[in-house]
Design a protein around this motif. Sequence first.
Motif, short mmCIF file in Angstrom:
data_model
loop_
_atom_site.label_atom_id
_atom_site.label_comp_id
_atom_site.label_asym_id
_atom_site.label_seq_id
_atom_site.Cartn_x
_atom_site.Cartn_y
_atom_site.Cartn_z
N ARG A 49 22.91 0.10 36.00
CA ARG A 49 22.73 -1.07 36.88
C ARG A 49 22.34 -2.30 36.08
N ALA B 90 19.97 -5.65 37.03
CA ALA B 90 19.00 -5.94 38.09
C ALA B 90 18.30 -7.28 37.86
N PRO B 91 19.04 -8.39 37.98
CA PRO B 91 18.41 -9.68 37.69
C PRO B 91 17.43 -10.13 38.77
N SER B 92 16.39 -10.84 38.34
CA SER B 92 15.50 -11.52 39.29
C SER B 92 16.06 -12.93 39.47
N GLU C 168 16.79 -8.58 42.35
CA GLU C 168 15.36 -8.24 42.47
C GLU C 168 14.59 -9.47 42.97
N TYR D 244 7.03 -5.53 40.72
CA TYR D 244 8.27 -5.11 40.07
C TYR D 244 8.24 -3.60 39.81
N VAL E 110 11.10 -1.31 41.34
CA VAL E 110 12.17 -0.88 40.43
C VAL E 110 12.27 0.65 40.41
N ARG F 123 18.41 -2.50 29.41
CA ARG F 123 17.81 -3.81 29.72
C ARG F 123 17.20 -4.38 28.44
N LEU G 3 11.13 -5.71 28.34
CA LEU G 3 10.62 -4.85 29.42
C LEU G 3 10.20 -3.47 28.92
N1 GLU Z 1 14.44 -7.86 37.35
C1 GLU Z 1 14.09 -7.72 35.96
C2 GLU Z 1 14.37 -9.01 35.23
O1 GLU Z 1 15.22 -9.78 35.64
C3 GLU Z 1 14.83 -6.61 35.26
C4 GLU Z 1 14.45 -5.29 35.76
C5 GLU Z 1 14.97 -4.09 34.99
O2 GLU Z 1 16.05 -4.17 34.39
O3 GLU Z 1 14.29 -3.09 35.01
O4 GLU Z 1 13.74 -9.25 34.22
#
Ligand code: GLU
Length: 324
Positions: A23, A25-27, A59, A196, A200, A214, A218
């Motif tokens: 996946r 998963a952008p904020s 997200e 988050y 997540v 990612r 993170l």
């Molecule tokens: N939503 C997070 C972000 O944009 C990424 C989350 C993830 O990949 O676990 O930094």
Amino acid sequence: MTATTSLEHSNHSESRPSGYVGRFAPSPTGPLHFGSLLAALASYLDARAHNGRWLVRIENLDPPREDPQAADSILHILEAYGFDWDGDVRYQSDRNDAYEAVLQQLIASADSFPCVCSRKQLAGNEHLDGQCVAQPPAFDRHSIDLSIACAWRFKVAAEQQQPLCFDDRLQGRFCLTPSSDIGDFVIRRRDFLWSYQLAVITDDHDQGITHVVRGIDLIDSTQRQILMHRALGWPSPSYMHIPVAVERNGQKLSKQNLARALQADDSGNTLWTALDWLRQQPPESLRGAGNTAVLQWAVEHWQPDVLKGLQQLPAPEGFQRSGV
Ligand code: GLU
């Protein structure tokens, strides 16, 4: 056709029978920039190179920090760049009930407690039990009132003084000691926003994510997520943390640092540059070939191992801070 009206993307599961589910998963705190393109591209290539599914999840958990246009603009750019995600886009703002159910489960198993202490107060306390919990009746484990404004923390057991390690596909073995490096962390904020970490893990589990790709920024969230998986009896996915693109001054390229927004035109060239940055050595002849050809080449030649051990690399000229 706008991104919002074209979310019913093809389902590749029939033609791609592998069990891999990845996946992006952008904020939606701002438009897509070169740094977020790298995460999108690496997660996409890894999924497709494994004949896997690739999902997109917005997200949008923190409305005060979000740009109302950003989700649509991110999807529009992904589409313009030729990323074909599987299924519908998921929005975390629709998932309150699922997050609440997970919080209830963690409360029932005594892995979460309501907390009125600040991070600073907590840092001075070795044993939090009974000290920072909200006063009864707010905290009767058997009749929880989640409408009371207090933070809920995940309880990191005091005995977790041994390092908790996982094997990252690029960064190798990465360890943190839960009791000293992490401590009891917030999973629902006092203002009722979900953290988050809780969101997540809930969505990764619910969507059957097997591989997380990612940015390395993170990586130290990973142990928090693994601790929660364990408390819930869920398997952890495999992790791959890619290096981040940095500005000339060493700061991570980010929306907060006003990284330049990607434009829909010239996507083939930008993808070529992103592949080059990811050390995939795209041939010169592929420059200007158009995004479909570039992505197809990249899936066929995907070699993530060339990024092993790399934590950051300078962003290419032209993709750094806007206005600099
Ligand atoms: N939503 C997070 C972000 O944009 C990424 C989350 C993830 O990949 O676990 O930094």
